[in-house]
Design a protein around this motif. Structure first.
Motif, PDB file in Angstrom:
ATOM      1  N   TRP A  37       0.793  -1.325   0.047  1.00  0.00           N
ATOM      2  CA  TRP A  37       0.089  -0.083   0.007  1.00  0.00           C
ATOM      3  C   TRP A  37       0.810   1.270   0.111  1.00  0.00           C
ATOM      4  CZ3 TRP A  37      -4.934  -1.988   0.165  1.00  0.00           C
ATOM      5  CH2 TRP A  37      -5.237  -3.161   0.427  1.00  0.00           C
ATOM      6  N   ARG A  79      -2.435   5.641 -11.189  1.00  0.00           N
ATOM      7  CA  ARG A  79      -3.492   5.296 -12.193  1.00  0.00           C
ATOM      8  C   ARG A  79      -4.605   5.339 -11.528  1.00  0.00           C
ATOM      9  NH1 ARG A  79       0.635   6.464 -14.104  1.00  0.00           N
ATOM     10  NH2 ARG A  79       2.071   5.446 -15.542  1.00  0.00           N
ATOM     11  N   GLY A  82      -9.349   1.043 -12.593  1.00  0.00           N
ATOM     12  CA  GLY A  82     -10.295   0.782 -13.652  1.00  0.00           C
ATOM     13  C   GLY A  82     -11.534  -0.105 -13.055  1.00  0.00           C
ATOM     14  N   GLU A  83     -12.342  -0.332 -13.971  1.00  0.00           N
ATOM     15  CA  GLU A  83     -13.521  -0.938 -13.468  1.00  0.00           C
ATOM     16  C   GLU A  83     -13.356  -2.289 -13.079  1.00  0.00           C
ATOM     17  OE1 GLU A  83     -17.065  -0.195 -15.872  1.00  0.00           O
ATOM     18  OE2 GLU A  83     -17.878  -2.264 -15.517  1.00  0.00           O
ATOM     19  N   VAL A  84     -12.485  -3.072 -13.583  1.00  0.00           N
ATOM     20  CA  VAL A  84     -12.375  -4.234 -13.085  1.00  0.00           C
ATOM     21  C   VAL A  84     -11.868  -4.518 -11.606  1.00  0.00           C
ATOM     22  CG1 VAL A  84     -10.720  -6.414 -13.387  1.00  0.00           C
ATOM     23  CG2 VAL A  84     -11.504  -5.329 -15.203  1.00  0.00           C
ATOM     24  N   VAL A  85     -10.927  -3.432 -11.187  1.00  0.00           N
ATOM     25  CA  VAL A  85     -10.457  -3.499  -9.700  1.00  0.00           C
ATOM     26  C   VAL A  85     -11.872  -3.040  -9.015  1.00  0.00           C
ATOM     27  CG1 VAL A  85      -8.855  -2.687  -8.204  1.00  0.00           C
ATOM     28  CG2 VAL A  85      -8.121  -3.110 -10.337  1.00  0.00           C
ATOM     29  N   LEU A  96      -3.930   2.953  -8.503  1.00  0.00           N
ATOM     30  CA  LEU A  96      -2.664   2.088  -8.624  1.00  0.00           C
ATOM     31  C   LEU A  96      -1.691   2.553  -9.038  1.00  0.00           C
ATOM     32  CD1 LEU A  96      -4.784  -0.903 -10.193  1.00  0.00           C
ATOM     33  CD2 LEU A  96      -4.566  -0.438  -7.830  1.00  0.00           C
ATOM     34  N   SER A  97      -0.378   2.064  -8.297  1.00  0.00           N
ATOM     35  CA  SER A  97       0.778   2.606  -8.670  1.00  0.00           C
ATOM     36  C   SER A  97       1.724   1.245  -8.856  1.00  0.00           C
ATOM     37  CB  SER A  97       1.231   3.692  -7.939  1.00  0.00           C
ATOM     38  OG  SER A  97       2.512   4.182  -8.334  1.00  0.00           O
ATOM     39  N   MET A  98       3.360   1.729  -9.078  1.00  0.00           N
ATOM     40  CA  MET A  98       4.084   0.551  -8.793  1.00  0.00           C
ATOM     41  C   MET A  98       5.291   1.231  -7.889  1.00  0.00           C
ATOM     42  SD  MET A  98       3.182  -1.835 -11.043  1.00  0.00           S
ATOM     43  CE  MET A  98       4.861  -2.675 -11.026  1.00  0.00           C
ATOM     44  N   GLY A 101       8.892  -2.578  -8.829  1.00  0.00           N
ATOM     45  CA  GLY A 101       8.242  -3.527  -9.637  1.00  0.00           C
ATOM     46  C   GLY A 101       7.201  -4.246  -9.193  1.00  0.00           C
ATOM     47  N   GLU A 102       6.385  -3.985  -8.205  1.00  0.00           N
ATOM     48  CA  GLU A 102       5.319  -4.502  -7.409  1.00  0.00           C
ATOM     49  C   GLU A 102       4.185  -3.607  -7.504  1.00  0.00           C
ATOM     50  OE1 GLU A 102       3.866  -6.727  -3.407  1.00  0.00           O
ATOM     51  OE2 GLU A 102       6.128  -6.626  -3.850  1.00  0.00           O
ATOM     52  N   PRO A 103       3.037  -4.107  -7.878  1.00  0.00           N
ATOM     53  CA  PRO A 103       1.981  -3.058  -7.931  1.00  0.00           C
ATOM     54  C   PRO A 103       1.570  -2.668  -6.573  1.00  0.00           C
ATOM     55  CG  PRO A 103       1.460  -5.087  -9.297  1.00  0.00           C
ATOM     56  CD  PRO A 103       2.724  -5.263  -8.375  1.00  0.00           C
ATOM     57  N   VAL A 105      -1.673  -0.537  -4.104  1.00  0.00           N
ATOM     58  CA  VAL A 105      -2.692   0.553  -3.906  1.00  0.00           C
ATOM     59  C   VAL A 105      -2.613   1.645  -3.202  1.00  0.00           C
ATOM     60  CG1 VAL A 105      -5.161   0.384  -3.110  1.00  0.00           C
ATOM     61  CG2 VAL A 105      -4.131  -1.717  -4.054  1.00  0.00           C
TER      62      VAL A 105
ATOM     63  N   HIS B  35      -0.126 -10.489  -7.397  1.00  0.00           N
ATOM     64  CA  HIS B  35       0.065 -10.084  -6.044  1.00  0.00           C
ATOM     65  C   HIS B  35      -1.341  -9.868  -5.663  1.00  0.00           C
ATOM     66  CE1 HIS B  35       4.333  -9.358  -6.395  1.00  0.00           C
ATOM     67  NE2 HIS B  35       3.992  -8.785  -7.507  1.00  0.00           N
ATOM     68  N   PHE B  44     -11.015 -12.388  -9.177  1.00  0.00           N
ATOM     69  CA  PHE B  44      -9.966 -11.648  -9.355  1.00  0.00           C
ATOM     70  C   PHE B  44      -8.959 -12.014  -8.517  1.00  0.00           C
ATOM     71  CE2 PHE B  44      -8.417  -7.235  -7.866  1.00  0.00           C
ATOM     72  CZ  PHE B  44      -7.792  -6.952  -9.175  1.00  0.00           C
ATOM     73  N   LEU B  47      -3.007  -8.221  -8.651  1.00  0.00           N
ATOM     74  CA  LEU B  47      -2.523  -7.171  -9.358  1.00  0.00           C
ATOM     75  C   LEU B  47      -1.054  -7.937 -10.290  1.00  0.00           C
ATOM     76  CD1 LEU B  47      -3.120  -3.901  -7.414  1.00  0.00           C
ATOM     77  CD2 LEU B  47      -4.288  -4.683  -9.641  1.00  0.00           C
ATOM     78  N   GLU B  49       2.560  -6.731 -12.508  1.00  0.00           N
ATOM     79  CA  GLU B  49       3.246  -5.880 -13.280  1.00  0.00           C
ATOM     80  C   GLU B  49       3.358  -6.247 -14.873  1.00  0.00           C
ATOM     81  OE1 GLU B  49       6.856  -6.169 -14.595  1.00  0.00           O
ATOM     82  OE2 GLU B  49       6.366  -4.056 -15.509  1.00  0.00           O
ATOM     83  N   PRO B  54       0.691  -1.209 -13.413  1.00  0.00           N
ATOM     84  CA  PRO B  54      -0.201  -2.294 -12.561  1.00  0.00           C
ATOM     85  C   PRO B  54      -1.361  -2.973 -13.728  1.00  0.00           C
ATOM     86  CG  PRO B  54      -0.576  -0.212 -11.841  1.00  0.00           C
ATOM     87  CD  PRO B  54       0.224  -0.262 -12.839  1.00  0.00           C
ATOM     88  N   PRO B  56      -4.598  -5.609 -13.661  1.00  0.00           N
ATOM     89  CA  PRO B  56      -5.554  -6.453 -12.876  1.00  0.00           C
ATOM     90  C   PRO B  56      -5.500  -7.868 -13.517  1.00  0.00           C
ATOM     91  CG  PRO B  56      -6.896  -4.811 -14.241  1.00  0.00           C
ATOM     92  CD  PRO B  56      -5.393  -4.525 -14.201  1.00  0.00           C
ATOM     93  N   GLU B  89      -9.880  -0.612 -20.995  1.00  0.00           N
ATOM     94  CA  GLU B  89      -9.394  -0.856 -20.105  1.00  0.00           C
ATOM     95  C   GLU B  89      -8.680  -2.550 -20.514  1.00  0.00           C
ATOM     96  OE1 GLU B  89     -11.734  -1.363 -16.744  1.00  0.00           O
ATOM     97  OE2 GLU B  89     -10.288  -2.031 -15.477  1.00  0.00           O
ATOM     98  N   TRP B 138     -18.368  -7.657 -20.576  1.00  0.00           N
ATOM     99  CA  TRP B 138     -18.055  -7.499 -18.973  1.00  0.00           C
ATOM    100  C   TRP B 138     -19.139  -6.598 -18.397  1.00  0.00           C
ATOM    101  CZ3 TRP B 138     -14.513  -9.427 -15.307  1.00  0.00           C
ATOM    102  CH2 TRP B 138     -14.561  -8.502 -14.334  1.00  0.00           C
TER     103      TRP B 138
END
Lengths: 135, 142
Positions: A37, A79, A82-85, A96-98, A101-103, A105, B35, B44, B47, B49, B54, B56, B89, B138
């Protein structure tokens, strides 16, 4: 025993009292609740080490618990979700960010993720505030 | 008059063969490291890389209701456009195998089945029965 860094003292203080007003902390990266996070420094008032992790007190009065602070990032490319998340995760967040190298929140301090909500079983005491803003 | 055949990427997800319209596929890569996000819906995975951003990642087997869902053993991640929003997306679909590209007649109107409504119908690829997907369908409701 405690060590405290008052970030705002060196800059004459900042409205809101967040860490970003002090030593140039853009985002704090923490791991906890099974995720990575990022919290905007301006939203974090103090970080307190506890027996089983760290506790972050937010400027708005909220509190988060995490396993560890991984580091700080002066800036993150954030970022929007998006709708999926949004649909499949269902928690509010700034985006979201990086990091490394790891995404991660980027949390919304007004609506912290449930995974970082304080565990009431955390034993009080034996805590050490090692970084904090003006109160 | 029957509809003109469309090209699909054929995937295996658990015990289900799935056909994803090739026009919705951006890339197929070895399964990305995912992750998880705590408290997420079962389809789901979390996430990953991808190209420094990121991404999904969804479990295709869970989306189509495959009995032998195998999210942990996914071999490929299909990066695909999902939904019909602008800007587009993109999400990853974890599957067990990417098999081949086939031409299929689009299934008859209907669709909207499966979790999130992405199952458009069924078709035959040779003698194999495949579940035809439309990722543009979707929807938020499971």
């Amino acid at each position: 025993m405690s060590a405290r860094i008052d970030g705002n003292a060196s800059t004459g203080g900042a409205p809101g009292g967040g860490l970003a007003g002090g030593p140039g902390i853009g985002y704090l990266l923490v791991r906890g609740g099974g995720g990575l996070w990022a919290a905007a420094g301006e939203a974090v008032q103090t970080i307190e080490r506890r027996a089983d992790g760290v506790s972050l007190r937010l400027v708005g009065g909220g509190e988060l618990e995490a396993d560890e602070v991984l580091g700080v990032a002066p800036g993150l490319g954030v970022r929007t979700l998006g709708e999926v998340v949004r649909v499949c995760w269902g928690e509010p967040a700034r985006g979201l960010s990086m990091y490394g190298g790891e995404p991660c929140v980027v949390i919304d301090p007004a609506h912290p993720p449930r995974a970082l909500q304080p565990r009431r079983s955390t034993p009080p005491g034996r805590s050490e505030t090692f970084l904090g803003g003006a109160e | 008059m029957p509809a003109a055949p469309t090209r699909y990427l054929l995937l295996r997800a658990g015990d289900t063969l799935c056909a994803v319209p090739l026009g919705q596929v951006r890339r197929v890569v070895r399964a990305l490291i995912v992750h998880p996000l705590p408290g997420a819906a079962p389809e789901f995975l979390g996430l990953a890389e991808f190209l420094g951003e990121p991404l999904p990642v969804l479990d295709l087997a869970a989306l189509v209701g495959s009995v032998a869902a195998s999210a942990t053993s996914a071999a490929v991640t299909v990066v695909a456009r999902i939904g019909n929003t602008e800007p587009a997306e993109v999400a990853g679909l974890n599957a067990d195998e990417a098999l081949e590209i086939v031409s299929l007649a689009p299934p008859a109107a209907g669709g909207g089945m499966g979790r999130r409504g992405i199952v458009a119908g069924e078709a035959l690829a040779g003698e194999r029965r495949v579940t035809v997907l439309d990722l543009a369908a979707w929807r938020a409701a499971a």
